[in-house]
Design a protein around this motif. Structure first.
Motif, PDB file in Angstrom:
ATOM      1  N   GLY A 149      13.932  27.401  26.507  1.00 24.56           N
ATOM      2  CA  GLY A 149      12.972  28.331  27.093  1.00 24.56           C
ATOM      3  C   GLY A 149      12.983  29.653  26.360  1.00 24.56           C
ATOM      4  O   GLY A 149      14.047  30.197  26.063  1.00 24.56           O
ATOM      5  N   ILE A 150      11.801  30.179  26.067  1.00 27.67           N
ATOM      6  CA  ILE A 150      11.644  31.431  25.320  1.00 27.67           C
ATOM      7  C   ILE A 150      10.829  32.402  26.172  1.00 27.67           C
ATOM      8  O   ILE A 150       9.751  32.048  26.657  1.00 27.67           O
ATOM      9  CB  ILE A 150      10.927  31.181  23.979  1.00 27.67           C
ATOM     10  N   ASP A 151      11.343  33.603  26.364  1.00 25.32           N
ATOM     11  CA  ASP A 151      10.683  34.620  27.174  1.00 25.32           C
ATOM     12  C   ASP A 151      10.430  35.852  26.318  1.00 25.32           C
ATOM     13  O   ASP A 151      11.354  36.572  25.939  1.00 25.32           O
ATOM     14  CB  ASP A 151      11.571  34.972  28.371  1.00 25.32           C
ATOM     15  N   LYS A 176      14.278  36.843  25.406  1.00 27.54           N
ATOM     16  CA  LYS A 176      15.390  36.041  25.911  1.00 27.54           C
ATOM     17  C   LYS A 176      15.141  34.574  25.603  1.00 27.54           C
ATOM     18  O   LYS A 176      14.013  34.080  25.730  1.00 27.54           O
ATOM     19  CB  LYS A 176      15.569  36.236  27.416  1.00 27.54           C
ATOM     20  N   VAL A 177      16.198  33.894  25.207  1.00 25.06           N
ATOM     21  CA  VAL A 177      16.141  32.462  24.921  1.00 25.06           C
ATOM     22  C   VAL A 177      17.208  31.796  25.773  1.00 25.06           C
ATOM     23  O   VAL A 177      18.361  32.249  25.815  1.00 25.06           O
ATOM     24  CB  VAL A 177      16.396  32.174  23.427  1.00 25.06           C
ATOM     25  N   SER A 178      16.839  30.730  26.482  1.00 23.27           N
ATOM     26  CA  SER A 178      17.792  29.998  27.315  1.00 23.27           C
ATOM     27  C   SER A 178      17.731  28.513  26.995  1.00 23.27           C
ATOM     28  O   SER A 178      16.662  27.975  26.676  1.00 23.27           O
ATOM     29  CB  SER A 178      17.500  30.200  28.805  1.00 23.27           C
ATOM     30  N   SER A 201      22.445  31.213  26.845  1.00 22.17           N
ATOM     31  CA  SER A 201      21.302  32.125  26.770  1.00 22.17           C
ATOM     32  C   SER A 201      21.636  33.270  25.842  1.00 22.17           C
ATOM     33  O   SER A 201      22.809  33.567  25.590  1.00 22.17           O
ATOM     34  CB  SER A 201      20.905  32.644  28.154  1.00 22.17           C
ATOM     35  N   VAL A 251      13.032  35.904  18.491  1.00 23.72           N
ATOM     36  CA  VAL A 251      13.082  34.495  18.897  1.00 23.72           C
ATOM     37  C   VAL A 251      14.058  33.745  17.991  1.00 23.72           C
ATOM     38  O   VAL A 251      14.950  33.018  18.462  1.00 23.72           O
ATOM     39  CB  VAL A 251      11.685  33.838  18.834  1.00 23.72           C
ATOM     40  N   ASP A 263       4.149  35.847  31.991  1.00 25.49           N
ATOM     41  CA  ASP A 263       5.423  36.099  32.651  1.00 25.49           C
ATOM     42  C   ASP A 263       5.355  36.039  34.169  1.00 25.49           C
ATOM     43  O   ASP A 263       6.299  35.580  34.821  1.00 25.49           O
ATOM     44  CB  ASP A 263       6.030  37.427  32.191  1.00 25.49           C
ATOM     45  N   ALA A 267      13.193  32.848  31.154  1.00 19.86           N
ATOM     46  CA  ALA A 267      13.466  31.894  30.087  1.00 19.86           C
ATOM     47  C   ALA A 267      13.928  30.557  30.648  1.00 19.86           C
ATOM     48  O   ALA A 267      13.518  29.486  30.173  1.00 19.86           O
ATOM     49  CB  ALA A 267      14.514  32.460  29.130  1.00 19.86           C
TER      50      ALA A 267
END
Length: 494
Positions: free
Chosen positions: A5-7, A14-16, A28, A57, A241, A438
């Motif tokens: 997941g990319i926010d 944020k990457v989770s 994360s 990212v 978002d 994320a």
């Protein structure tokens, strides 16, 4: 198997990594360590470099890989992003200018002109919103003020669409994305080409639109070489978002409400009815699980001046000597009402719920012999909660009644004081969950790619961490403070 997941926020990326079998977050990373810069070449403008988002990212994915998590295990990718931003690309896919992001106010007048030119009643019936300061209006500003840039645009897109393009090589968007650009006709269930036509935007500039939950693109070989994610991995979830925050909290059915408090503050209520606020103080968008036969819309209250006010106080009042946890602790040492001190947080561009006015931020009633830093810290959180209450009252007028508000354990909702104050002011029960943007995008991607067969499977690991009920002992004091705050805001808008 893992889902990524990319926010793409305006403060950080944020990457989770979600372990699909357990439903738990495996790893994360949030970058940069401080906050991403927002350029403001003129008052009311806000811009960011899309290449900066992509850089962070990549940095986030590499950070997770360096922790021992193989990107070759990733089987789905989900993306969430700051809404309403404008990214202009040439035929080679290169950004032609910085992105004009969500809190930029330059296109307010252009949107107001379009509302009257298209026809207020027709526009609100079909798009459920004024074109306002949204993406299509931002592009119209570029056409009017930067014709050389406009002439080179091959496609324009949202921030999350740009990251999907960098991962896949495919330029696309979603129906939900079209609605947040004010390019979706809710009545006809199709693209609102009449808005593009009014603005002189060629239809071929608009990317093809697909669903939010489902595979609309796949990672390419370039992404595999750069990041190790296998080529052909489905990019199977994409959402702004705030629809994503609602999805992350399993807020998917009519009557359910989600909230978040990052740079901006948002309350997002799901409904199955097409409805518009005649003044466009709150906005209606297509929710991630919408279909023509089973409609789902999100009524969104966005307040620009919330978390950014709290971070401004940290930088400029505490001189960054306090972290947010200590700020929360000191704020809680002051009684409700902050002993007459009040903060108006509206200093981050035009506020939709105030009819696109910008009354500016302010600290009101400062007594130099009585008030301390702790008073300012509490008054700031109360002022932000007052702004939420103001907007929620508008939502109630549209039939959205948030008796229960779900939120992730992040940002302003990490503050016990803020949670309690918001609950007391609104009369709503606040439910806090173990999720963030994320992680929600990663869950959405696993669902969209079919690794979860049902929503129940996707949210099996979602846990309620805390329930906050209104504090009756503080209600009268906070109501008095709120009334004084409203008078101050209204005076500033005269």
């Amino acid at each position: 198997m893992k889902s990524l997941g990319i926010d793409i926020g305006s403060s950080s990326v944020k990457v989770s990594l979600l372990d699909i079998a357990s439903g738990e977050c495996a790893a994360s990373s949030a970058n940069p360590a401080t906050e991403m810069p927002i350029g403001s070449p003129q008052s009311g403008w806000a811009e960011q470099d899309p290449e900066m988002w992509w850089h962070y990212v990549c940095e986030g994915i590499r950070t997770i890989a360096a922790q021992g998590f193989a990107m070759s295990d990733v089987v789905s990718v989900g993306i969430t992003y700051q809404m309403h931003g404008l990214v202009c690309l040439d035929k080679q896919g290169r950004p032609l200018r910085p992105s004009i992001i969500w809190c930029d106010s330059r296109a307010v007048e252009i949107g107001a002109e379009a509302l009257e030119g298209i026809g207020r009643e027709f526009c609100l019936a079909h798009t459920l919103n004024s074109p306002g300061n949204f993406t299509a209006s931002k592009l119209a500003w570029v056409r009017r003020n930067e014709p050389g840039v406009f002439a080179q645009i091959y496609k324009f897109m949202l921030p999350g669409d740009y990251i999907a393009y960098r991962l896949s090589g495919r330029m696309s968007t979603s129906v939900s994305g079209l609605s947040e650009q004010i390019l979706w006709d809710f009545e006809e269930e199709r693209r609102a080409d009449f808005v593009a036509g009014w603005y002189g935007i060629p239809q071929e500039m608009i990317p093809e639109a697909g669903v939010s939950i489902g595979t609309e693109a796949r990672t390419d070989e370039a992404a595999e070489r750069l990041l190790g994610i296998p080529a052909g991995t489905p990019i199977s979830y994409r959402a702004g978002d705030q629809p994503n925050n609602a999805f992350s909290l399993n807020v998917m059915e009519a009557g359910e409400v989600a909230a978040t408090g990052g740079t901006s503050g948002v309350v997002y209520g799901v409904t199955d009815k097409r409805q518009a606020d005649p003044q466009s103080r709150v906005n209606t968008f297509v929710h991630v699980n919408h279909t023509a036969s089973n409609p789902r819309y999100g009524i969104l209250l966005c307040i620009n001046g919330t978390g950014i006010m709290n971070s401004w106080i940290r930088r400029n009042v505490t001189q960054e000597t306090l972290d947010y946890a200590e700020m929360n602790r000191q704020a809680a040492s002051v009684p409700a009402g902050s002993e007459g001190l009040s903060v108006v947080p509206f200093g981050n561009g035009a506020e939709r719920m105030l009819c696109n006015r910008c009354p500016r931020a302010g600290i009101i009633g400062l007594d130099l012999n009585r008030h301390t830093t702790a008073h300012i810290l509490r008054a700031t959180q109360e002022g932000i909660a007052y702004s939420f209450r103001y907007g929620i009252d508008i939502m109630r007028g549209l039939g959205v009644r948030p008796d229960v508000i779900r939120a992730g354990a992040a940002n302003l909702f990490l503050s016990p004081l803020f949670r309690q104050t918001l609950s007391t002011l609104t009369g709503a029960r606040i439910e806090l969950f173990n999720t963030d943007g994320a992680l929600g995008a990663a869950r959405g991607a696993a669902l969209g790619a079919g690794y979860y067969k049902t929503r129940g499977e996707a949210f099996a690991a979602l846990r309620r961490l805390e329930v906050v009920e209104p504090a009756e002992a503080d209600r009268e004091t906070l109501e008095e403070g709120y009334r004084a705050w409203v008078r101050e805001v209204e005076k500033r808008m005269e």
